[in-house]
Design a protein around this motif. Structure first.
Motif, PDB file in Angstrom:
ATOM      1  N   ALA A 143       0.836  -1.208   0.000  1.00 37.95           N
ATOM      2  CA  ALA A 143       0.000   0.000   0.000  1.00 37.95           C
ATOM      3  C   ALA A 143       0.869   1.256   0.000  1.00 37.95           C
ATOM      4  O   ALA A 143       0.587   2.223  -0.721  1.00 37.95           O
ATOM      5  CB  ALA A 143      -0.935  -0.004   1.205  1.00 37.95           C
ATOM      6  N   VAL A 144       1.938   1.260   0.798  1.00 40.90           N
ATOM      7  CA  VAL A 144       2.860   2.395   0.822  1.00 40.90           C
ATOM      8  C   VAL A 144       3.482   2.593  -0.563  1.00 40.90           C
ATOM      9  O   VAL A 144       3.539   3.715  -1.083  1.00 40.90           O
ATOM     10  CB  VAL A 144       3.950   2.189   1.898  1.00 40.90           C
ATOM     11  N   LEU A 145       3.937   1.509  -1.168  1.00 37.12           N
ATOM     12  CA  LEU A 145       4.544   1.603  -2.498  1.00 37.12           C
ATOM     13  C   LEU A 145       3.535   2.079  -3.530  1.00 37.12           C
ATOM     14  O   LEU A 145       3.887   2.835  -4.436  1.00 37.12           O
ATOM     15  CB  LEU A 145       5.149   0.263  -2.910  1.00 37.12           C
ATOM     16  N   GLY A 146       2.293   1.663  -3.383  1.00 40.84           N
ATOM     17  CA  GLY A 146       1.249   2.166  -4.275  1.00 40.84           C
ATOM     18  C   GLY A 146       1.164   3.676  -4.222  1.00 40.84           C
ATOM     19  O   GLY A 146       1.038   4.347  -5.250  1.00 40.84           O
ATOM     20  N   GLY A 147       1.254   4.229  -3.025  1.00 43.04           N
ATOM     21  CA  GLY A 147       1.222   5.683  -2.874  1.00 43.04           C
ATOM     22  C   GLY A 147       2.413   6.366  -3.503  1.00 43.04           C
ATOM     23  O   GLY A 147       2.294   7.439  -4.098  1.00 43.04           O
ATOM     24  N   THR A 148       3.580   5.746  -3.415  1.00 38.31           N
ATOM     25  CA  THR A 148       4.773   6.355  -4.022  1.00 38.31           C
ATOM     26  C   THR A 148       4.672   6.374  -5.537  1.00 38.31           C
ATOM     27  O   THR A 148       5.326   7.174  -6.186  1.00 38.31           O
ATOM     28  CB  THR A 148       6.073   5.620  -3.624  1.00 38.31           C
ATOM     29  N   ARG A 149       3.838   5.479  -6.076  1.00 38.05           N
ATOM     30  CA  ARG A 149       3.681   5.373  -7.531  1.00 38.05           C
ATOM     31  C   ARG A 149       2.397   6.027  -8.024  1.00 38.05           C
ATOM     32  O   ARG A 149       1.968   5.787  -9.150  1.00 38.05           O
ATOM     33  CB  ARG A 149       3.707   3.900  -7.921  1.00 38.05           C
ATOM     34  N   ASP A 150       1.777   6.841  -7.181  1.00 34.74           N
ATOM     35  CA  ASP A 150       0.560   7.546  -7.575  1.00 34.74           C
ATOM     36  C   ASP A 150       0.832   8.310  -8.872  1.00 34.74           C
ATOM     37  O   ASP A 150       1.910   8.882  -9.049  1.00 34.74           O
ATOM     38  CB  ASP A 150       0.143   8.511  -6.455  1.00 34.74           C
ATOM     39  N   PRO A 151      -0.150   8.347  -9.790  1.00 32.86           N
ATOM     40  CA  PRO A 151       0.064   9.039 -11.069  1.00 32.86           C
ATOM     41  C   PRO A 151       0.420  10.522 -10.931  1.00 32.86           C
ATOM     42  O   PRO A 151       1.052  11.087 -11.826  1.00 32.86           O
ATOM     43  CB  PRO A 151      -1.280   8.876 -11.790  1.00 32.86           C
ATOM     44  N   ASP A 152       0.056  11.144  -9.820  1.00 36.21           N
ATOM     45  CA  ASP A 152       0.380  12.554  -9.618  1.00 36.21           C
ATOM     46  C   ASP A 152       1.829  12.770  -9.180  1.00 36.21           C
ATOM     47  O   ASP A 152       2.304  13.899  -9.143  1.00 36.21           O
ATOM     48  CB  ASP A 152      -0.560  13.175  -8.581  1.00 36.21           C
ATOM     49  N   VAL A 153       2.519  11.692  -8.824  1.00 36.17           N
ATOM     50  CA  VAL A 153       3.917  11.784  -8.397  1.00 36.17           C
ATOM     51  C   VAL A 153       4.807  11.610  -9.621  1.00 36.17           C
ATOM     52  O   VAL A 153       4.726  10.613 -10.329  1.00 36.17           O
ATOM     53  CB  VAL A 153       4.243  10.702  -7.338  1.00 36.17           C
ATOM     54  N   THR A 154       5.640  12.605  -9.853  1.00 35.07           N
ATOM     55  CA  THR A 154       6.557  12.550 -10.996  1.00 35.07           C
ATOM     56  C   THR A 154       7.964  12.916 -10.546  1.00 35.07           C
ATOM     57  O   THR A 154       8.147  13.639  -9.568  1.00 35.07           O
ATOM     58  CB  THR A 154       6.118  13.519 -12.108  1.00 35.07           C
ATOM     59  N   GLY A 155       8.954  12.401 -11.271  1.00 36.19           N
ATOM     60  CA  GLY A 155      10.340  12.767 -11.002  1.00 36.19           C
ATOM     61  C   GLY A 155      10.912  12.143  -9.751  1.00 36.19           C
ATOM     62  O   GLY A 155      11.897  12.655  -9.219  1.00 36.19           O
ATOM     63  N   VAL A 156      10.316  11.048  -9.281  1.00 31.41           N
ATOM     64  CA  VAL A 156      10.811  10.391  -8.072  1.00 31.41           C
ATOM     65  C   VAL A 156      11.037   8.913  -8.384  1.00 31.41           C
ATOM     66  O   VAL A 156      10.123   8.205  -8.794  1.00 31.41           O
ATOM     67  CB  VAL A 156       9.822  10.531  -6.899  1.00 31.41           C
ATOM     68  N   GLU A 157      12.261   8.474  -8.190  1.00 31.98           N
ATOM     69  CA  GLU A 157      12.600   7.055  -8.321  1.00 31.98           C
ATOM     70  C   GLU A 157      12.477   6.428  -6.942  1.00 31.98           C
ATOM     71  O   GLU A 157      12.989   6.966  -5.961  1.00 31.98           O
ATOM     72  CB  GLU A 157      14.029   6.897  -8.832  1.00 31.98           C
ATOM     73  N   VAL A 158      11.798   5.301  -6.858  1.00 31.43           N
ATOM     74  CA  VAL A 158      11.609   4.614  -5.583  1.00 31.43           C
ATOM     75  C   VAL A 158      12.518   3.392  -5.561  1.00 31.43           C
ATOM     76  O   VAL A 158      12.425   2.514  -6.408  1.00 31.43           O
ATOM     77  CB  VAL A 158      10.132   4.205  -5.387  1.00 31.43           C
ATOM     78  N   LEU A 159      13.400   3.358  -4.582  1.00 28.32           N
ATOM     79  CA  LEU A 159      14.337   2.258  -4.395  1.00 28.32           C
ATOM     80  C   LEU A 159      13.876   1.477  -3.172  1.00 28.32           C
ATOM     81  O   LEU A 159      13.851   2.028  -2.068  1.00 28.32           O
ATOM     82  CB  LEU A 159      15.748   2.804  -4.195  1.00 28.32           C
ATOM     83  N   VAL A 160      13.507   0.226  -3.351  1.00 27.88           N
ATOM     84  CA  VAL A 160      12.952  -0.595  -2.274  1.00 27.88           C
ATOM     85  C   VAL A 160      13.996  -1.613  -1.846  1.00 27.88           C
ATOM     86  O   VAL A 160      14.510  -2.379  -2.679  1.00 27.88           O
ATOM     87  CB  VAL A 160      11.667  -1.312  -2.741  1.00 27.88           C
ATOM     88  N   ARG A 161      14.296  -1.618  -0.545  1.00 30.59           N
ATOM     89  CA  ARG A 161      15.301  -2.534  -0.023  1.00 30.59           C
ATOM     90  C   ARG A 161      14.808  -3.195   1.267  1.00 30.59           C
ATOM     91  O   ARG A 161      14.399  -2.495   2.198  1.00 30.59           O
ATOM     92  CB  ARG A 161      16.597  -1.798   0.312  1.00 30.59           C
ATOM     93  N   PRO A 162      14.899  -4.528   1.336  1.00 32.51           N
ATOM     94  CA  PRO A 162      14.707  -5.170   2.638  1.00 32.51           C
ATOM     95  C   PRO A 162      15.781  -4.641   3.588  1.00 32.51           C
ATOM     96  O   PRO A 162      16.914  -4.347   3.154  1.00 32.51           O
ATOM     97  CB  PRO A 162      14.909  -6.657   2.349  1.00 32.51           C
ATOM     98  N   ALA A 163      15.456  -4.525   4.852  1.00 32.46           N
ATOM     99  CA  ALA A 163      16.374  -3.900   5.809  1.00 32.46           C
ATOM    100  C   ALA A 163      17.743  -4.579   5.847  1.00 32.46           C
ATOM    101  O   ALA A 163      18.763  -3.899   6.004  1.00 32.46           O
ATOM    102  CB  ALA A 163      15.741  -3.889   7.197  1.00 32.46           C
TER     103      ALA A 163
END
Length: 151
Positions: free
Chosen positions: A22-42
């Motif tokens: 759900a958090v990642l879904g928010g980071t990929r919202d269509p209104d969000v531009t110019g942001v690369e999301v890097l996901v890492r297990p701790a």
């Protein structure tokens, strides 16, 4: 030039995995531009991941009144090499516990304060089963952090 949002998480249970999605879904919202999301297990996140990111989202279980050992290991690894290099960068946090999240929240917030990170959203504290409203709040948390990095 895009900004990088680093998502560091420990998601061993179905509920914490659902929060992460759900958090990642928010980071990929269509209104969000110019942001690369890097996901890492701790346990896989590195010092360069921390130093190269422009903002952070941390997710953890609450274990025995504290953050997960995996997230603690991440902070132990990156704390001193990051000190004085990440000050002012925004962060957000979500914590899932069976009955209490306060100790985990206090611990992560303390570390973030030591690193001089800037809290960009209220902490999402979840106990027990996830309801639709929680998933929406997780989506908003991800979107808020990503939006803070938009140029």
């Amino acid at each position: 030039m895009s900004k990088t949002l680093l998502v560091v998480h420990h998601t061993p249970s179905p509920a914490t995995r659902e929060l992460l999605e759900a958090v990642l879904g928010g980071t990929r919202d269509p209104d969000v531009t110019g942001v690369e999301v890097l996901v890492r297990p701790a346990l896989a996140a590195t010092i360069p991941d921390m130093l190269d990111a422009d903002g952070y989202l941390f997710g953890t279980t609450a274990n025995f009144g504290y953050m997960s050992g995996a997230l603690k290991h991440f902070f132990d690894t990156v704390y001193y090499p990051s000190l004085d290099h990440v000050a002012g960068r925004p962060y957000g946090l979500w914590v899932h516990g069976n009955n209490d999240t306060a100790g985990a929240v206090r611990a992560v917030d303390g570390i973030a304060t030591g690193l001089a990170l800037a809290k960009a959203a209220d902490v999402l504290e979840v106990t027990g089963a996830l309801e639709a409203g929680i998933r929406e709040r997780a989506y908003e948390l991800g979107g808020t952090l990503a939006a803070t990095l938009m140029e």
